[in-house]
Design an enzyme around this catalytic site. Structure first.
Site, PDB file in Angstrom:
ATOM      1  N   HIS A  61      11.811   4.142  31.808  1.00 55.81           N
ATOM      2  CA  HIS A  61      12.896   5.062  31.432  1.00 55.81           C
ATOM      3  C   HIS A  61      13.059   5.127  29.903  1.00 55.81           C
ATOM      4  O   HIS A  61      13.052   6.212  29.313  1.00 55.81           O
ATOM      5  CB  HIS A  61      14.198   4.599  32.098  1.00 55.81           C
ATOM      6  CG  HIS A  61      15.388   5.448  31.784  1.00 55.81           C
ATOM      7  ND1 HIS A  61      15.939   6.318  32.708  1.00 55.81           N
ATOM      8  CD2 HIS A  61      16.132   5.576  30.666  1.00 55.81           C
ATOM      9  CE1 HIS A  61      16.964   6.940  32.155  1.00 55.81           C
ATOM     10  NE2 HIS A  61      17.109   6.499  30.906  1.00 55.81           N
ATOM     11  N   GLU A  62      13.195   3.971  29.294  1.00 55.33           N
ATOM     12  CA  GLU A  62      13.477   3.958  27.848  1.00 55.33           C
ATOM     13  C   GLU A  62      12.271   4.425  27.038  1.00 55.33           C
ATOM     14  O   GLU A  62      12.424   5.085  26.011  1.00 55.33           O
ATOM     15  CB  GLU A  62      13.931   2.570  27.397  1.00 55.33           C
ATOM     16  CG  GLU A  62      15.205   2.075  28.088  1.00 55.33           C
ATOM     17  CD  GLU A  62      16.413   2.992  27.910  1.00 55.33           C
ATOM     18  OE1 GLU A  62      16.459   3.783  26.953  1.00 55.33           O
ATOM     19  OE2 GLU A  62      17.323   2.927  28.763  1.00 55.33           O
ATOM     20  N   HIS A  65      12.007   8.128  26.885  1.00 55.63           N
ATOM     21  CA  HIS A  65      12.909   8.728  25.890  1.00 55.63           C
ATOM     22  C   HIS A  65      12.234   8.938  24.530  1.00 55.63           C
ATOM     23  O   HIS A  65      12.743   9.702  23.714  1.00 55.63           O
ATOM     24  CB  HIS A  65      14.134   7.843  25.682  1.00 55.63           C
ATOM     25  CG  HIS A  65      15.234   8.097  26.667  1.00 55.63           C
ATOM     26  ND1 HIS A  65      15.690   9.359  26.963  1.00 55.63           N
ATOM     27  CD2 HIS A  65      15.987   7.238  27.406  1.00 55.63           C
ATOM     28  CE1 HIS A  65      16.689   9.258  27.853  1.00 55.63           C
ATOM     29  NE2 HIS A  65      16.868   7.979  28.147  1.00 55.63           N
ATOM     30  N   GLU A  84      18.159  12.598  29.830  1.00 54.92           N
ATOM     31  CA  GLU A  84      18.320  11.629  30.921  1.00 54.92           C
ATOM     32  C   GLU A  84      17.660  12.090  32.212  1.00 54.92           C
ATOM     33  O   GLU A  84      17.176  11.259  32.987  1.00 54.92           O
ATOM     34  CB  GLU A  84      19.805  11.325  31.134  1.00 54.92           C
ATOM     35  CG  GLU A  84      20.496  10.729  29.908  1.00 54.92           C
ATOM     36  CD  GLU A  84      19.856   9.447  29.398  1.00 54.92           C
ATOM     37  OE1 GLU A  84      19.035   8.845  30.118  1.00 54.92           O
ATOM     38  OE2 GLU A  84      20.149   9.063  28.254  1.00 54.92           O
TER      39      GLU A  84
HETATM   40 ZN   LIG Z   1      18.324   7.122  29.375  1.00 52.59          ZN
END
Ligand SMILES: [Zn+2]
Length: 211
Positions: A61-62, A65, A84
């Site tokens: 997830h990170e 980003h 997100e």
């Molecule tokens: Zn996030």
């Protein structure tokens, strides 16, 4: 054990390049902070920060980003779902491609039980959070990812991949808002009708009638 997921960092970054396009920065890595720091993970540019050794899902997830949020940045907080939703969908895709649930299964489970989430998934549409205090709520994350899955269903797997890579290339190191995204998607697949996706999933109030 702590750090097990971190050992997969190079693999995750390579997977990200295959999936989202060239890595947008000159270096990568992570910072695992100690006691007394923020206590949550943050997608800081180049190296996301974690309060402790992250699991694989959070790491995916990170790192996602870096493409969605750090390279392509939202025009305003209202466009937060572009960060997100993509980072959450990255987790779904990783699962699907590494022996876990398919994105369709993740989508279906959310559709069936989204109202039971600790934050009701249907409380507001991802592109219209009711205020800045709500941009880190579940509809921005999971329902944002559901919008991306609906686009994938509409265009097919191969075209979806090209569409995502094209998006990160087009707005590399730049700003984009929700309308930039929807018009980009429509231009990329001019023969498809995205009206129901935008109407029911991106901007619609409440739970969409059909999954
Ligand atoms: Zn996030």
């Amino acid at each position: 054990p702590a750090g097990k997921a971190l050992a997969r960092l190079p693999e995750i970054v390579r997977w990200g390049e295959d999936t989202f396009g060239p890595y947008p920065f000159s270096s990568t890595g992570v910072i695992v902070a100690g006691e007394g720091d923020a206590g949550y993970a943050l997608e800081t540019q180049y190296r996301p920060v974690f309060p402790g050794a992250p699991g694989t899902g959070l790491l995916v997830h990170e790192l996602a980003h870096q493409w969605f949020g750090d390279s392509v940045t939202p025009e305003s907080w209202r466009d937060m779902w572009l960060n997100e939703g993509f980072a959450t969908y990255a987790e779904w895709l990783w699962e699907e491609e590494h022996g876990g649930d398919s994105a369709q299964e993740t989508f279906d489970a959310l559709y069936d039980h989204g109202e039971d989430e600790y934050e009701d998934l249907w409380s507001f549409p991802p592109a219209e959070p009711p205020g800045a205090a709500h941009i880190s709520d579940e509809p921005v994350y999971s329902r944002g990812a559901m919008v991306l899955h609906k686009i994938r269903q509409t265009v097919g797997d191969k075209a979806f991949r090209d569409l995502v890579r094209g998006w990160t290339a087009k707005h590399r190191h730049g700003n984009a808002d929700t309308e930039d995204f929807t018009s980009y998607v429509e231009r990329t697949a001019p023969d498809e009708d995205f009206t129901p996706v935008w109407r029911d999933w991106l901007y619609g109030e409440g739970k969409p009638e059909h999954p």
